[in-house]
Motif scaffolding. Structure first.
Motif, short mmCIF file in Angstrom:
data_model
loop_
_atom_site.label_atom_id
_atom_site.label_comp_id
_atom_site.label_asym_id
_atom_site.label_seq_id
_atom_site.Cartn_x
_atom_site.Cartn_y
_atom_site.Cartn_z
N PHE A 76 45.17 33.73 32.09
CA PHE A 76 43.74 33.63 32.15
C PHE A 76 43.18 34.47 30.88
CE2 PHE A 76 39.97 36.12 33.31
CZ PHE A 76 39.11 35.13 33.84
N ASP A 130 35.26 40.35 32.50
CA ASP A 130 35.81 40.19 33.71
C ASP A 130 35.95 41.37 34.58
OD1 ASP A 130 37.69 38.24 35.25
OD2 ASP A 130 39.08 39.79 34.78
N ASN A 182 45.17 36.33 42.54
CA ASN A 182 45.14 35.53 41.10
C ASN A 182 46.35 34.49 41.32
OD1 ASN A 182 47.67 36.84 40.51
ND2 ASN A 182 47.00 37.26 38.40
N ASP A 189 41.88 31.58 39.82
CA ASP A 189 41.79 31.40 38.42
C ASP A 189 41.84 30.00 37.82
OD1 ASP A 189 41.46 34.05 37.65
OD2 ASP A 189 43.53 34.24 37.54
N ASP A 231 44.62 28.41 37.06
CA ASP A 231 45.53 28.05 35.91
C ASP A 231 46.22 26.64 36.02
OD1 ASP A 231 45.10 30.59 35.07
OD2 ASP A 231 47.07 31.56 36.17
N GLN A 237 37.69 29.98 37.73
CA GLN A 237 36.77 30.77 36.87
C GLN A 237 36.39 30.03 35.43
OE1 GLN A 237 36.73 35.46 36.97
NE2 GLN A 237 39.19 34.79 37.33
#
Length: 331
Positions: free
Chosen positions: A44, A118, A220, A245, A247, A265
């Motif tokens: 991230f 963040d 996360n 997140d 990813d 995000q």
């Protein structure tokens, strides 16, 4: 160009109004920007860092980037090192929001404006804070679990690093939903320090102590990968695993069916926005005290559509860049 949103994402959105990200081609400034990240080995934050550096390069700015490796004490020494290089603006992503005040105070004393990204700093003078609506993200993650498990059940929460604002806010949103639903019981709520290996250990212990676990929310996606591994080793493919997140590895896990959902995000957008804000601050312009970027739930229902949209956006950006190059050559 991705858009920023103004005002509320939902009724829960409390962050401020945003303006579109600008490219500073026509108004170059000779600026040096400091970027202090909690951990740039995390996917991230590495995405945020890359976007920040690219936007700064486009604007003609220099960047000094430092990472603290998730060590709050390192934030202070990094700030000391950064201040010796006299940056014009510092963008700071703290390891620990409470401890961040010491580093911020050093920049304040040096007269250098600070923007947090963040994660917030709970003390010190901050010109602007740029973040996703983490509370709302925690809420939509919890609501997804509720919707997937109409009969309720035992749930695990694997938290981020203690003291980080993102940890506090995602946990707040999660409990806003879970604590009001008597069909669910959060049997484990423990930190995994944003680490896949630590989250795996937390999940292994949770499964041993609570064999009837139905779902897990990880603050996360790195920790979600650890939870997935623990569940696979325990031969538990029935557990609803939700991360945060979006990813790349986790989007693949959603496509494969080993992860149920994640909250997306936009770290690249955060990096680009931070550069824009720095330019405005250096130019003496007024900026919003809080700037919010979008979050959304990604599941098997929309992960492919989302990937297609990203691919189309990238193709469009490449085509635009090619057109600009051809126009320049013609001139």
């Amino acid at each position: 160009m991705k858009k920023l949103i103004a005002g509320a994402l939902t009724a829960a959105m409390v962050l401020g109004t945003v303006t579109p990200v600008a490219v500073f081609a026509d108004e170059k400034q000779d600026l040096t920007l400091g970027l202090m990240l909690s951990d740039n080995t995390n996917q991230f934050f590495s995405t945020l860092e890359d976007a920040f550096k690219k936007a700064a390069e486009d604007a003609g700015y220099e960047v000094i980037s430092l990472s603290s490796g998730n060590d709050a004490a390192k934030d202070v020494t990094n700030m000391e090192d950064l201040l010796t290089q006299n940056p014009d603006v510092i963008v700071y992503n703290p390891v620990d929001s409470d401890a961040a005040g010491d580093a911020v105070a050093m920049a304040n004393d040096a007269g250098i404006p600070v923007v947090t990204v963040d994660r917030a700093a709970n003390s010190g003078d901050i010109v602007c804070h740029i973040a996703s609506d983490n509370v709302y993200g925690g809420e939509i993650a919890a609501q997804y679990i509720v919707d997937q498990l109409p009969d309720g059940g035992q749930v695990v929460e694997i938290q981020g690093q203690a003291g980080a604002s993102a940890t506090n806010e995602r946990g707040e949103g999660f409990h806003n939903i879970m604590d009001d639903n008597d069909k669910f019981e959060v049997v484990v709520s423990q930190t995994g320090n944003w680490s896949s290996s630590e989250a795996m250990s937390v999940m292994e212990n949770a499964l041993t102590a609570n064999p009837d676990i139905k779902a897990v929310f990880c603050h996360n996606d790195q920790m979600a990968l650890g939870a997935i591994e623990a569940c696979q080793q325990a031969d538990r493919d029935d557990i609803v695993i939700v991360g945060f997140d979006a990813d790349a590895d986790n989007l693949d896990a959603i496509k494969a069916g080993t992860q149920a959902a994640t909250v997306r995000q936009l770290p690249a957008l955060m990096g680009e926005t931070a550069v824009e804000v720095c330019g405005k601050i250096a130019a003496g312009e007024e900026v919003e005290a809080s700037i919010g970027t979008e979050v959304e739930l990604v599941t098997a229902d929309n992960v492919d559509a989302d990937a297609t949209a990203e691919e189309e956006a990238t193709t469009e950006e490449d085509a635009t860049a090619e057109e600009e190059t051809e126009t320049t050559d013609a001139e």
